[in-house]
Design a protein around this motif. Structure first.
Motif, short mmCIF file in Angstrom:
data_model
loop_
_atom_site.label_atom_id
_atom_site.label_comp_id
_atom_site.label_asym_id
_atom_site.label_seq_id
_atom_site.Cartn_x
_atom_site.Cartn_y
_atom_site.Cartn_z
N ILE A 1 8.38 16.41 -46.23
CA ILE A 1 8.03 15.35 -45.20
C ILE A 1 6.39 15.88 -45.00
CG2 ILE A 1 7.90 14.87 -42.73
CD1 ILE A 1 11.11 14.71 -43.09
N PHE A 2 6.16 17.38 -44.90
CA PHE A 2 4.86 17.74 -44.53
C PHE A 2 3.78 17.53 -45.91
CE2 PHE A 2 2.08 21.61 -45.36
CZ PHE A 2 1.55 21.60 -44.15
N TRP A 3 4.40 17.65 -47.03
CA TRP A 3 3.57 17.34 -48.19
C TRP A 3 3.33 15.76 -48.18
CZ3 TRP A 3 5.02 13.72 -52.15
CH2 TRP A 3 4.43 13.87 -53.26
N TYR A 4 4.08 14.85 -47.73
CA TYR A 4 3.93 13.43 -47.61
C TYR A 4 3.01 13.28 -46.93
CZ TYR A 4 4.78 8.55 -46.89
OH TYR A 4 4.55 7.26 -46.81
N PHE A 5 2.82 13.91 -45.63
CA PHE A 5 1.86 13.60 -44.52
C PHE A 5 0.58 14.28 -44.85
CE2 PHE A 5 5.50 12.29 -42.08
CZ PHE A 5 5.01 11.05 -41.73
N GLN A 6 0.45 15.21 -45.58
CA GLN A 6 -0.54 15.91 -46.11
C GLN A 6 -1.26 15.00 -47.04
OE1 GLN A 6 0.02 19.80 -48.18
NE2 GLN A 6 -1.42 20.77 -46.52
N PHE A 7 -0.36 14.62 -47.93
CA PHE A 7 -0.74 13.70 -49.12
C PHE A 7 -1.59 12.58 -48.75
CE2 PHE A 7 0.44 10.75 -52.44
CZ PHE A 7 -0.24 11.03 -53.55
#
Ligand SMILES: [Zn+2]
Length: 253
Positions: free
Chosen positions: A245-251
């Motif tokens: 989820i963190f990676w997704y929002f950072q992406f």
């Protein structure tokens, strides 16, 4: 010291899971009789039944009939041992560890049985739903409300998909077993992780399906069991939900 214990305990549970995988589809008792070779039925002595180690010592063969022992045995023991270690390192020796470890153990048994027999035993998924809901009352990582919504969302969404599929294609794509499995996953992990599980398992399942179609060069009349993908998706969601989820929002920036 406890870290070593968590690995040994995991391997021992893995050894028991192998017994469940072998006997549950046959509706045999998982307690008696003791372990025996599936080929020559010779009882296995305790020193030949040490998880992982005995397989290596015996070179993957039965001591008596010399037939090869399925690599499934050390694989299940190894995966269970590693899961136990990871969960212990994350939660310590608390209820949370037991809660998530019993969840992973259930996923392993379900995935392997579904792979071999295309069934998901109710004796695991239905009590699993109960354990997930009750556990949510005890442990701090999930609220009962989230567990309940997760169960309804997991079971409900797959039930609709399965019904639609059957109505459209006039054959069963996903069985009731998958519905109960995803309800169990929801009860243990909550609604967010259930959505992530559906996403991950559909993705991994589609890639595998396409790869098999390419390799075999024809259309698949026989549906690949979905249980192993759901189990894998749930395991990834359990361990990496926050990171994904963190990676997704950072992406997305
Ligand atoms: Zn044998």
């Amino acid at each position: 010291m406890l870290t070593v214990f968590s690995i040994i305990f995991g391997a021992m549970v893995g050894s028991f899971l192998n017994v469940c995988i072998f006997r549950l589809p046959k509706e045999e008792s998982i307690i008696i009789p003791g372990s025996h070779c599936p080929h020559c039925h010779h009882p296995i002595k305790f020193y030949d039944n040490i998880p992982l180690i005995s397989y290596l010592v015996l070179g993957g063969r039965c001591r008596y009939c010399k037939k090869s022992i399925s690599v499934q045995y050390p694989l299940v023991e190894g995966i269970t041992a590693i899961s136990s270690l990871c969960l212990f390192l994350r939660y310590g020796l608390l209820w949370s560890y037991l809660f998530y470890f019993s969840f992973v153990a259930a996923l392993i048994v379900i995935a392997v049985i579904d792979l071999y027999h295309q069934i998901i035993p109710d004796v695991i998924s239905i009590p699993g739903i109960g354990v997930g809901l009750l556990g949510a009352l005890l442990i701090p990582h999930i609220t009962f409300r989230n567990s309940l919504i997760g169960m309804l969302l997991g079971g409900g969404s797959l039930f609709i998909v399965a019904t639609l599929y059957q109505w459209l294609f006039k054959r069963e794509g996903m069985g009731g077993g998958d519905v109960k499995l995803l309800a169990m996953i929801g009860a243990f992990l909550g609604w967010e992780a259930v959505l992530l599980t559906i996403l991950l398992s559909s993705l991994i399942g589609s890639i595998t399906g396409i790869m098999m179609m390419v390799l075999k060069g024809k259309d698949f009349k026989y549906a690949i069991p979905f249980g192993p993908f759901l189990s894998l998706g749930a395991a990834i969601a359990l361990f990496y939900q926050k990171e994904i989820i963190f990676w997704y929002f950072q992406f997305r920036g």
